[in-house]
Write a protein that holds these residues in place. Sequence first.
Motif, PDB file in Angstrom:
ATOM      1  N   GLY A  31      21.764  33.932 -48.669  1.00 34.28           N
ATOM      2  CA  GLY A  31      20.521  33.612 -47.987  1.00 34.28           C
ATOM      3  C   GLY A  31      20.506  34.049 -46.533  1.00 34.28           C
TER       4      GLY A  31
ATOM      5  N   TYR B  99      19.354  37.897 -47.116  1.00 30.30           N
ATOM      6  CA  TYR B  99      17.970  37.963 -47.579  1.00 30.30           C
ATOM      7  C   TYR B  99      17.433  36.542 -47.651  1.00 30.30           C
ATOM      8  CZ  TYR B  99      18.888  42.800 -48.953  1.00 30.30           C
ATOM      9  OH  TYR B  99      19.218  44.126 -48.946  1.00 30.30           O
ATOM     10  N   GLN B 100      16.473  36.229 -46.761  1.00 33.63           N
ATOM     11  CA  GLN B 100      15.920  34.880 -46.737  1.00 33.63           C
ATOM     12  C   GLN B 100      15.081  34.583 -47.977  1.00 33.63           C
ATOM     13  OE1 GLN B 100      15.904  36.883 -43.992  1.00 33.63           O
ATOM     14  NE2 GLN B 100      17.574  35.732 -43.027  1.00 33.63           N
ATOM     15  N   ARG B 101      14.447  35.636 -48.534  1.00 33.51           N
ATOM     16  CA  ARG B 101      13.612  35.449 -49.715  1.00 33.51           C
ATOM     17  C   ARG B 101      13.915  36.554 -50.725  1.00 33.51           C
ATOM     18  NH1 ARG B 101       9.878  31.668 -49.039  1.00 33.51           N
ATOM     19  NH2 ARG B 101       8.809  32.310 -50.959  1.00 33.51           N
TER      20      ARG B 101
ATOM     21  N   ASP C 265      12.336  31.448 -52.194  1.00 34.95           N
ATOM     22  CA  ASP C 265      13.388  31.254 -51.204  1.00 34.95           C
ATOM     23  C   ASP C 265      14.752  31.486 -51.846  1.00 34.95           C
ATOM     24  OD1 ASP C 265      14.279  30.217 -48.491  1.00 34.95           O
ATOM     25  OD2 ASP C 265      15.290  28.811 -49.837  1.00 34.95           O
ATOM     26  N   THR C 266      15.600  32.237 -51.166  1.00 37.16           N
ATOM     27  CA  THR C 266      16.894  32.621 -51.745  1.00 37.16           C
ATOM     28  C   THR C 266      17.777  31.409 -51.998  1.00 37.16           C
ATOM     29  OG1 THR C 266      16.792  34.751 -50.622  1.00 37.16           O
ATOM     30  CG2 THR C 266      18.948  34.046 -51.403  1.00 37.16           C
ATOM     31  N   ASN C 267      17.824  30.483 -51.061  1.00 38.36           N
ATOM     32  CA  ASN C 267      18.711  29.330 -51.205  1.00 38.36           C
ATOM     33  C   ASN C 267      18.282  28.400 -52.338  1.00 38.36           C
ATOM     34  OD1 ASN C 267      20.432  30.050 -49.070  1.00 38.36           O
ATOM     35  ND2 ASN C 267      19.041  29.156 -47.557  1.00 38.36           N
TER      36      ASN C 267
END
Length: 314
Positions: free
Chosen positions: A130, A133-135, A151-153
Amino acid sequence: MTTPTESEPTTDPAHATELTTVPLRHWGRAVTALVALTALVGVIGSLAKNPNVHWEIVGQYLFADLVFRGLATTLWLTVAAMVLGLVLGTVIAVLRLSKNPVLAGLGSLFVWFFRGTPLLVQIIFWGYAGALYQRIMIGVPFTHITFFSVDTNSVLTPAVAALLALGLNEAAYCSEIVRAGIQSVDIGQSEAAHSLGMPPALTLRRIVLPQAMRVIIPPMGNEVINMLKMTALVSIISAHDLMSNIQDVYAQNYQVIPMLVVAGAWYLALVTLLAGPQSWLERRFGRGTAATGPGVAARLLGGLFRRPDGKESR
């Protein structure tokens, strides 16, 4: 009718020479076993009497709920990662054996990358993806058109990150094992299947892979055991496996050695349970091709696993 002379040998059992059988003495084995047994008893005795082990804490946490929750995560990670690694590894092995240079190059590139980087680095990378890449977005490249964004997380949870890291890393090793197994099958087997009109995919599934299993099973069994132990590395991203929960406990009570004894005991128990099916699969797929030795249980317990006719029970 002629009578036997003194120079002629007689077959009368009454006159046969009695032979005395003297068993061979293996003094070296006896001495080695005695030394090993003495050393083992000494180590066990020193641990049993060592107050720093705190056996009361070991007994307190050996069957605790948090340990069983960690075991459940460890087991499903092991199974899921091995399934992912085996399926993807088989595909990569076929790609590497392809006559298409592009497909063979892609397979070699995958093996080069995931086998060449440490597993711990891969686990940390997926755990903190994350930050890169945040998304996660799916759309038309080089445009603002987006079909899917998340959302990546929220997708790459610690458990998912651990599964991806373990599965992709294992796929690189499984591909080499499967490739070696496929190449061990004589090319005449495939040629005979093709002469009967069998397509390549069916030949691989029905002819080549069943014969390759004799070569694949032993190292693949070792990979399963290794995967079970490697799941302890996912504790670095708090995936709530057995080692993660053990670390959470000794971070609070500072009893590192007793908690490590608990973890070691469970890992040893699981590995011991896995050794039995591996031995059975090796004997099953090795029937009719080579002499197979006794299984793990038979080697440990000897005559208890022998049939009345003296043969080893399968």
